[in-house]
Design a protein around this motif. Structure first.
Motif, PDB file in Angstrom:
ATOM      1  N   ALA B 110      -6.649   2.320 -21.575  1.00 38.70           N
ATOM      2  CA  ALA B 110      -7.462   2.361 -20.353  1.00 38.70           C
ATOM      3  C   ALA B 110      -6.517   2.366 -19.167  1.00 38.70           C
ATOM      4  N   GLN B 111      -6.822   3.198 -18.191  1.00 36.25           N
ATOM      5  CA  GLN B 111      -5.972   3.286 -17.001  1.00 36.25           C
ATOM      6  C   GLN B 111      -6.805   3.086 -15.746  1.00 36.25           C
ATOM      7  N   THR B 112      -6.203   2.424 -14.770  1.00 32.64           N
ATOM      8  CA  THR B 112      -6.861   2.256 -13.474  1.00 32.64           C
ATOM      9  C   THR B 112      -5.914   2.729 -12.391  1.00 32.64           C
ATOM     10  N   SER B 113      -6.511   3.218 -11.322  1.00 29.45           N
ATOM     11  CA  SER B 113      -5.729   3.616 -10.143  1.00 29.45           C
ATOM     12  C   SER B 113      -6.544   3.235  -8.923  1.00 29.45           C
ATOM     13  N   THR B 114      -6.056   2.306  -8.145  1.00 30.46           N
ATOM     14  CA  THR B 114      -6.812   1.826  -6.990  1.00 30.46           C
ATOM     15  C   THR B 114      -5.989   1.993  -5.716  1.00 30.46           C
ATOM     16  N   ASP B 115      -6.695   2.168  -4.630  1.00 31.82           N
ATOM     17  CA  ASP B 115      -6.014   2.295  -3.326  1.00 31.82           C
ATOM     18  C   ASP B 115      -5.585   0.927  -2.839  1.00 31.82           C
ATOM     19  N   THR B 116      -4.361   0.850  -2.350  1.00 28.74           N
ATOM     20  CA  THR B 116      -3.897  -0.389  -1.719  1.00 28.74           C
ATOM     21  C   THR B 116      -4.073  -0.281  -0.206  1.00 28.74           C
ATOM     22  N   GLU B 117      -3.674  -1.364   0.500  1.00 35.43           N
ATOM     23  CA  GLU B 117      -3.801  -1.344   1.966  1.00 35.43           C
ATOM     24  C   GLU B 117      -2.966  -0.235   2.588  1.00 35.43           C
ATOM     25  N   ALA B 118      -1.901   0.108   1.928  1.00 36.71           N
ATOM     26  CA  ALA B 118      -1.017   1.145   2.474  1.00 36.71           C
ATOM     27  C   ALA B 118      -1.683   2.507   2.476  1.00 36.71           C
ATOM     28  N   SER B 119      -2.818   2.642   1.829  1.00 36.06           N
ATOM     29  CA  SER B 119      -3.473   3.952   1.763  1.00 36.06           C
ATOM     30  C   SER B 119      -3.982   4.405   3.124  1.00 36.06           C
ATOM     31  N   ILE B 120      -3.962   3.497   4.089  1.00 36.99           N
ATOM     32  CA  ILE B 120      -4.327   3.921   5.454  1.00 36.99           C
ATOM     33  C   ILE B 120      -3.400   5.036   5.925  1.00 36.99           C
ATOM     34  N   ALA B 121      -2.222   5.077   5.339  1.00 35.83           N
ATOM     35  CA  ALA B 121      -1.255   6.118   5.708  1.00 35.83           C
ATOM     36  C   ALA B 121      -1.756   7.502   5.317  1.00 35.83           C
ATOM     37  N   TYR B 122      -2.756   7.600   4.466  1.00 36.23           N
ATOM     38  CA  TYR B 122      -3.250   8.911   4.070  1.00 36.23           C
ATOM     39  C   TYR B 122      -3.855   9.657   5.267  1.00 36.23           C
ATOM     40  N   TRP B 123      -4.297   8.901   6.284  1.00 28.37           N
ATOM     41  CA  TRP B 123      -4.865   9.534   7.478  1.00 28.37           C
ATOM     42  C   TRP B 123      -3.858  10.447   8.143  1.00 28.37           C
ATOM     43  N   THR B 124      -2.583  10.127   7.934  1.00 31.07           N
ATOM     44  CA  THR B 124      -1.545  10.956   8.574  1.00 31.07           C
ATOM     45  C   THR B 124      -1.289  12.215   7.780  1.00 31.07           C
ATOM     46  N   ILE B 125      -1.931  12.408   6.678  1.00 27.95           N
ATOM     47  CA  ILE B 125      -1.761  13.519   5.747  1.00 27.95           C
ATOM     48  C   ILE B 125      -0.393  13.485   5.092  1.00 27.95           C
ATOM     49  N   VAL B 126       0.635  13.313   5.885  1.00 27.27           N
ATOM     50  CA  VAL B 126       1.998  13.184   5.311  1.00 27.27           C
ATOM     51  C   VAL B 126       2.076  11.951   4.423  1.00 27.27           C
ATOM     52  N   GLY B 127       1.336  10.927   4.800  1.00 31.05           N
ATOM     53  CA  GLY B 127       1.377   9.676   4.026  1.00 31.05           C
ATOM     54  C   GLY B 127       0.961   9.878   2.590  1.00 31.05           C
ATOM     55  N   ALA B 128       0.062  10.826   2.346  1.00 31.50           N
ATOM     56  CA  ALA B 128      -0.384  11.086   0.975  1.00 31.50           C
ATOM     57  C   ALA B 128       0.739  11.599   0.108  1.00 31.50           C
ATOM     58  N   TYR B 129       1.751  12.150   0.765  1.00 33.19           N
ATOM     59  CA  TYR B 129       2.871  12.730   0.016  1.00 33.19           C
ATOM     60  C   TYR B 129       3.997  11.736  -0.186  1.00 33.19           C
ATOM     61  N   VAL B 130       4.126  10.758   0.717  1.00 35.61           N
ATOM     62  CA  VAL B 130       5.337   9.934   0.688  1.00 35.61           C
ATOM     63  C   VAL B 130       5.068   8.437   0.480  1.00 35.61           C
ATOM     64  N   VAL B 131       3.855   7.990   0.778  1.00 36.07           N
ATOM     65  CA  VAL B 131       3.587   6.545   0.677  1.00 36.07           C
ATOM     66  C   VAL B 131       2.963   6.234  -0.691  1.00 36.07           C
ATOM     67  N   PRO B 132       3.638   5.381  -1.497  1.00 33.58           N
ATOM     68  CA  PRO B 132       3.066   5.048  -2.817  1.00 33.58           C
ATOM     69  C   PRO B 132       1.976   3.997  -2.684  1.00 33.58           C
ATOM     70  N   ALA B 133       0.825   4.462  -2.294  1.00 35.24           N
ATOM     71  CA  ALA B 133      -0.266   3.541  -1.989  1.00 35.24           C
ATOM     72  C   ALA B 133      -1.264   3.421  -3.140  1.00 35.24           C
ATOM     73  N   GLN B 134      -1.000   4.037  -4.256  1.00 34.87           N
ATOM     74  CA  GLN B 134      -1.894   3.928  -5.407  1.00 34.87           C
ATOM     75  C   GLN B 134      -1.315   2.913  -6.399  1.00 34.87           C
ATOM     76  N   ALA B 135      -2.106   1.857  -6.648  1.00 38.16           N
ATOM     77  CA  ALA B 135      -1.674   0.859  -7.630  1.00 38.16           C
ATOM     78  C   ALA B 135      -2.226   1.277  -8.994  1.00 38.16           C
ATOM     79  N   GLN B 136      -1.333   1.429  -9.943  1.00 41.78           N
ATOM     80  CA  GLN B 136      -1.755   1.923 -11.259  1.00 41.78           C
ATOM     81  C   GLN B 136      -1.546   0.833 -12.305  1.00 41.78           C
ATOM     82  N   ALA B 137      -2.412   0.852 -13.296  1.00 45.72           N
ATOM     83  CA  ALA B 137      -2.235  -0.049 -14.441  1.00 45.72           C
ATOM     84  C   ALA B 137      -2.688   0.701 -15.684  1.00 45.72           C
ATOM     85  N   THR B 138      -1.879   0.605 -16.708  1.00 43.30           N
ATOM     86  CA  THR B 138      -2.218   1.256 -17.978  1.00 43.30           C
ATOM     87  C   THR B 138      -2.190   0.185 -19.064  1.00 43.30           C
TER      88      THR B 138
END
Lengths: 220, 254
Positions: B110-138
């Motif tokens: 089972a895998q999960t991927s959740t947005d962290t607080e840093a995901s606010i950077a996605y608003w900058t569009i560039v943030g989606a490419y460079v900010v590791p804001a997805q917390a993953q667990a497998t």
């Protein structure tokens, strides 16, 4: 010292070496020849009765050989020191008895090899002699007999060790061999002790007395 | 469980005391994939390739092969097992391949991927490419269960688990999850293999000490070995040596 001027130590070592150690070791180094010596039910039924004796020399792994020889050699040396010739007589009588016992009481068994039956019998024979003969060490020899009895009875009830360390997966420890060996040792001792048979009391020529060779300590 | 007992309406098969006829013929197989689950987790068809499955089955087979009482190992192809096939399927395998005991390997991830607080950077569009804001667990659970087919008895089981956590950018979320999946499967498989070796040893001890647990027979035509156990032989040699020393001392002083 174990030996003495009249009875050098090689006298005690000779029979166990020639009767068990050398043949078992030679066969262990020539696994291709094992089939000629192994106690095989069909071969014995076809007339190859020598396998009732030679089968005891065949072993299926290094540990199988080493531990059997360790006990049998130590016991054999002692028996030779006690009664020269007794070990040979016991082997000649006990080997086929153990072989027949194994074939009779384990009808699913096809082949057999190993010195542990003879080793068990030799230990029983020695211990029975020493319990009767020795004074302060009687308790020790009684302990040896108790250990053998515990082992044989326990194995018979439990059905033996199913996961013994052999080199092949189809080999199992034969508990009948140990029981038959113990019975052979007991029988041999009983016949010597109580029957008083002239045949069994015959001993090989010992130190010669009343001659120029007196004190040589060697058999003629 | 879904494979062995697919129909809950069917009467429960009471296992009997297993009778193991040595030497054993063992089969190793992966349980066919089950239905996806729910509860917020994404049950993935894990990145477990057929090659990886075969490698793992070979490793498990190697552990069984090292045992002196195992005659042969059959690696059973996935196509021979049907989802929910149950003991009927195992009986078919027994008839077809001549195996007595089967090691079934199952896994779930089972895998999960959740947005962290840093995901606010996605608003900058560039943030989606460079900010590791997805917390993953497998989370991976892998288990090997060994069954005696005729008696339907579970002989022993060996689990292996793994949890891999990490962070990833939104762009690389999927690829990182795939990598984590593969890593988690490997770790769980390694733990399962280690536990399997341990359980095999424990089973040998239990079979020897608890005869009521399993009956052991030997197939006709076996070879018997006259063997003294190392401990027993050593004890005898020590006793004989002690008696010899006492005898020599007595002779020297006598």
């Amino acid at each position: 010292m174990l030996g003495s001027p009249t009875r050098p130590i090689m006298n005690f070592l000779r029979v166990p070496l020639l009767l068990f150690t050398l043949p078992a070791a030679l066969i262990a180094f020539a696994p291709a020849r094992q089939e000629l010596f192994l106690l095989d039910r069909e071969a014995v039924a076809a007339g190859q009765v020598w396998r009732l004796w030679s089968g005891h020399w065949v072993h299926f792994s290094t540990s199988h050989l080493v531990w059997n020889l360790a006990v049998l050699f130590a016991t054999g040396v002692w028996l030779e020191r006690l009664r020269p010739g007794l070990l040979l007589r016991h082997t000649l009588l006990a080997a086929p008895l153990i072989g027949v016992g194994v074939l009779a009481f384990e009808p699913a068994l096809q082949r057999y090899g190993g010195l542990s039956g003879l080793a068990t019998g030799a230990v029983v024979l020695l211990a029975l002699h020493q319990v009767r003969a020795s004074g302060s060490s009687r308790w020790l020899w009684a302990g040896v007999l108790a250990l053998v009895a515990f082992k044989v009875v326990g194995e018979t009830q439990r059905g033996g060790s199913f996961f013994a360390g052999y080199d092949s997966e189809s080999i199992r420890t034969s508990t009948t061999a140990h029981a038959a060996g113990a019975v052979a040792g007991l029988l041999h001792y009983s016949v010597r002790r109580f029957a008083g048979s002239r045949f069994l009391k015959m001993t090989p020529p010992g130190p010669v007395t009343d001659s120029r060779r007196q004190g040589s300590g060697h058999y003629p | 469980m879904q494979f062995l007992y697919p129909d809950t309406a069917m009467p429960f098969v009471q296992p009997q005391i297993p009778t193991l006829r040595l030497p054993l013929r063992v089969g190793v197989a992966f349980v066919p994939a089950g239905a996806p689950g729910g509860r917020g987790f994404s049950h993935v068809q894990a990145n477990f390739t057929e090659q990886q499955k075969t490698d793992l089955m070979r490793k498990v087979a190697g552990q069984f092969k090292a045992l002196p009482f195992v005659q042969s190992i059959e690696i059973i192809p996935a196509t021979y097992l049907q989802p929910g096939g149950g003991f009927t399927n195992l009986d078919q395998l027994r008839a077809m391949l001549g195996i007595d005991v089967i090691a079934l390997i199952a896994y779930d991830q089972a895998q999960t991927s959740t947005d962290t607080e840093a995901s606010i950077a996605y608003w900058t569009i560039v943030g989606a490419y460079v900010v590791p804001a997805q917390a993953q667990a497998t989370h991976t659970l892998m288990e090997a269960v060994v069954y005696d087919i005729p008696s339907r008895s579970l002989l022993f089981r060996a689990p292996g688990t793994s949890t891999v956590k990490g962070h990833a950018t939104l762009l690389r979320n999927t690829s990182e999850l795939r990598k984590d999946s593969a890593q988690s499967l490997e770790e769980a498989a390694a733990q399962m293999s280690a536990n399997l070796a341990q359980e095999l040893e424990l089973f040998k001890v239990r079979a020897r000490e608890e005869p009521g647990l399993v009956k052991i027979e030997h197939r006709p035509g076996y070879t018997g070995g006259g063997s003294l156990d190392a401990g027993y032989a050593l004890l005898l040699v020590v006793l004989l040596g002690t008696a010899a020393v006492r005898s020599l001392n007595r002779n020297n002083h006598g």
